[in-house]
Design an enzyme around this catalytic site. Structure first.
Site, mmCIF file in Angstrom:
data_model
loop_
_atom_site.group_PDB
_atom_site.id
_atom_site.type_symbol
_atom_site.label_atom_id
_atom_site.label_comp_id
_atom_site.label_asym_id
_atom_site.label_seq_id
_atom_site.Cartn_x
_atom_site.Cartn_y
_atom_site.Cartn_z
ATOM 1 N N ASN A 1 45.622 22.106 44.804
ATOM 2 C CA ASN A 1 46.849 22.457 44.104
ATOM 3 C C ASN A 1 46.705 23.822 43.433
ATOM 4 O O ASN A 1 47.284 24.793 43.890
ATOM 5 C CB ASN A 1 47.241 21.381 43.096
ATOM 6 C CG ASN A 1 48.655 21.544 42.606
ATOM 7 O OD1 ASN A 1 49.431 22.278 43.182
ATOM 8 N ND2 ASN A 1 49.003 20.886 41.538
ATOM 9 N N ASP A 2 45.940 23.903 42.369
ATOM 10 C CA ASP A 2 45.850 25.156 41.617
ATOM 11 C C ASP A 2 45.265 26.292 42.450
ATOM 12 O O ASP A 2 45.687 27.437 42.325
ATOM 13 C CB ASP A 2 45.008 24.972 40.351
ATOM 14 C CG ASP A 2 45.677 24.034 39.349
ATOM 15 O OD1 ASP A 2 46.923 23.911 39.397
ATOM 16 O OD2 ASP A 2 44.962 23.445 38.529
ATOM 17 N N ILE A 3 44.326 25.996 43.331
ATOM 18 C CA ILE A 3 43.654 27.041 44.109
ATOM 19 C C ILE A 3 44.572 27.660 45.171
ATOM 20 O O ILE A 3 44.274 28.703 45.740
ATOM 21 C CB ILE A 3 42.349 26.486 44.739
ATOM 22 C CG1 ILE A 3 41.456 27.605 45.265
ATOM 23 C CG2 ILE A 3 42.665 25.502 45.855
ATOM 24 C CD1 ILE A 3 40.877 28.482 44.222
ATOM 25 N N VAL A 4 45.729 27.051 45.422
ATOM 26 C CA VAL A 4 46.698 27.593 46.379
ATOM 27 C C VAL A 4 48.041 27.888 45.693
ATOM 28 O O VAL A 4 49.070 27.925 46.342
ATOM 29 C CB VAL A 4 46.895 26.657 47.591
ATOM 30 C CG1 VAL A 4 45.625 26.550 48.416
ATOM 31 C CG2 VAL A 4 47.375 25.278 47.154
ATOM 32 N N ALA B 1 45.339 22.267 36.007
ATOM 33 C CA ALA B 1 45.838 23.160 34.960
ATOM 34 C C ALA B 1 47.189 22.715 34.397
ATOM 35 O O ALA B 1 47.667 23.273 33.420
ATOM 36 C CB ALA B 1 45.945 24.594 35.488
#
Length: 86
Positions: free
Chosen positions: A8-11, A49
């Site tokens: 999720n956050d990494i993309v 996050a």
């Protein structure tokens, strides 16, 4: 074509283009630059996050989710419109 599995956050494109985001400046994989991106997630909740991911609403993107109550993959209504693979 990019397949994103469980991320999720990494993309999240907001890390690059939304200065108000709490993850702004975080290095991310720019999967939205692919012609087709398909995301498989357990659910559609925000990531670690706690930030909503605009990737899921971009054109040419598709999402599927599986939950403990419904282990089969299903399209999420919170994702961009259905994909047509030809």
């Amino acid at each position: 074509m990019v397949l994103v599995i469980g991320a999720n956050d990494i993309v999240n494109p907001g890390a690059l283009d939304d200065p108000t985001s709490s993850i702004y400046g975080m290095p991310v994989l720019e999967v939205w630059k692919a012609k087709l991106t398909v995301v498989f997630k357990r659910g559609m909740a925000a990531g670690y996050a706690g930030v909503e991911n605009p990737l899921f609403y971009l054109p040419g993107r598709g999402c599927s989710s599986a939950t403990p109550r419904s282990p089969s993959m299903r399209s999420s209504p919170r994702c961009a419109s259905s994909l047509e693979l030809r």
